[in-house]
Design a protein around this motif. Structure first.
Motif, PDB file in Angstrom:
ATOM      1  N   GLU A  35      36.112  46.447  43.021  1.00 12.26           N
ATOM      2  CA  GLU A  35      36.769  45.174  42.714  1.00 12.26           C
ATOM      3  C   GLU A  35      35.731  44.063  42.712  1.00 12.26           C
ATOM      4  OE1 GLU A  35      40.331  42.452  44.688  1.00 12.26           O
ATOM      5  OE2 GLU A  35      39.984  44.474  45.430  1.00 12.26           O
ATOM      6  N   SER A  37      35.364  39.455  42.580  1.00  9.79           N
ATOM      7  CA  SER A  37      35.966  38.127  42.514  1.00  9.79           C
ATOM      8  C   SER A  37      34.858  37.167  42.105  1.00  9.79           C
ATOM      9  CB  SER A  37      36.540  37.718  43.866  1.00  9.79           C
ATOM     10  OG  SER A  37      37.046  36.392  43.797  1.00  9.79           O
ATOM     11  N   LYS A  39      37.346  38.277  38.896  1.00 10.95           N
ATOM     12  CA  LYS A  39      37.591  39.569  38.262  1.00 10.95           C
ATOM     13  C   LYS A  39      37.019  39.582  36.849  1.00 10.95           C
ATOM     14  CE  LYS A  39      41.990  40.381  40.661  1.00 10.95           C
ATOM     15  NZ  LYS A  39      41.386  40.825  41.836  1.00 10.95           N
ATOM     16  N   GLU A  42      38.328  37.308  33.869  1.00 13.83           N
ATOM     17  CA  GLU A  42      39.202  36.280  34.439  1.00 13.83           C
ATOM     18  C   GLU A  42      38.717  34.887  34.039  1.00 13.83           C
ATOM     19  OE1 GLU A  42      40.978  34.957  38.810  1.00 13.83           O
ATOM     20  OE2 GLU A  42      39.190  36.209  38.749  1.00 13.83           O
TER      21      GLU A  42
END
Length: 130
Positions: A35, A37, A39, A42
């Protein structure tokens, strides 16, 4: 019925070996990105303070790097990525500058405990317009 020749036996053995490797060979897992951040793909409404990567196992930080660059531009001058102090499977790149609206590319390289390296990249966008 014809017996397989040497080449056929060799190919079958190699295919079987590749199957074991691809399946993890006896339960061993390989380092992979789980994963991130922001993403992949995004669009965030504010400049992120960090880029965070979650891996399936703790990478060796000596062989791990994360770079951030505006799409089509040069990598930004940021401090080296670090492992999270409480969870070494999490790698954090601190973004010390405010990112302008636009597209960005995250390029990462991670080294597994066994020395194998993996690489990847993904893009995200910053759009502060409302």
């Amino acid at each position: 019925m014809r017996k397989p020749g040497r080449t056929g036996v060799l190919i079958a053995m190699m295919a079987a070996g590749l199957g074991v490797t691809a399946a993890g060979g006896g339960g061993a897992s390989h380092l992979a990105l789980k994963e991130s951040s922001p993403k992949k793909d995004e669009t965030v409404s504010a400049s992120p303070e960090t880029v965070t990567l979650w891996f399936t196992q703790a990478p060796q930080m000596a062989g791990t790097s994360v770079r951030l660059l505006p799409t089509g531009g040069e990598p930004m001058e940021l401090e080296a990525a670090t492992a999270h102090e409480d969870d070494p499977t999490v790698v954090i790149l601190t973004v010390s500058e405010t990112l302008a609206d636009g597209d960005y590319q995250v390029m990462w390289r991670a080294m597994a405990q066994d020395g194998h390296t993996i690489r990847g990249d993904f893009g995200f966008a910053v759009s502060t317009a409302r």
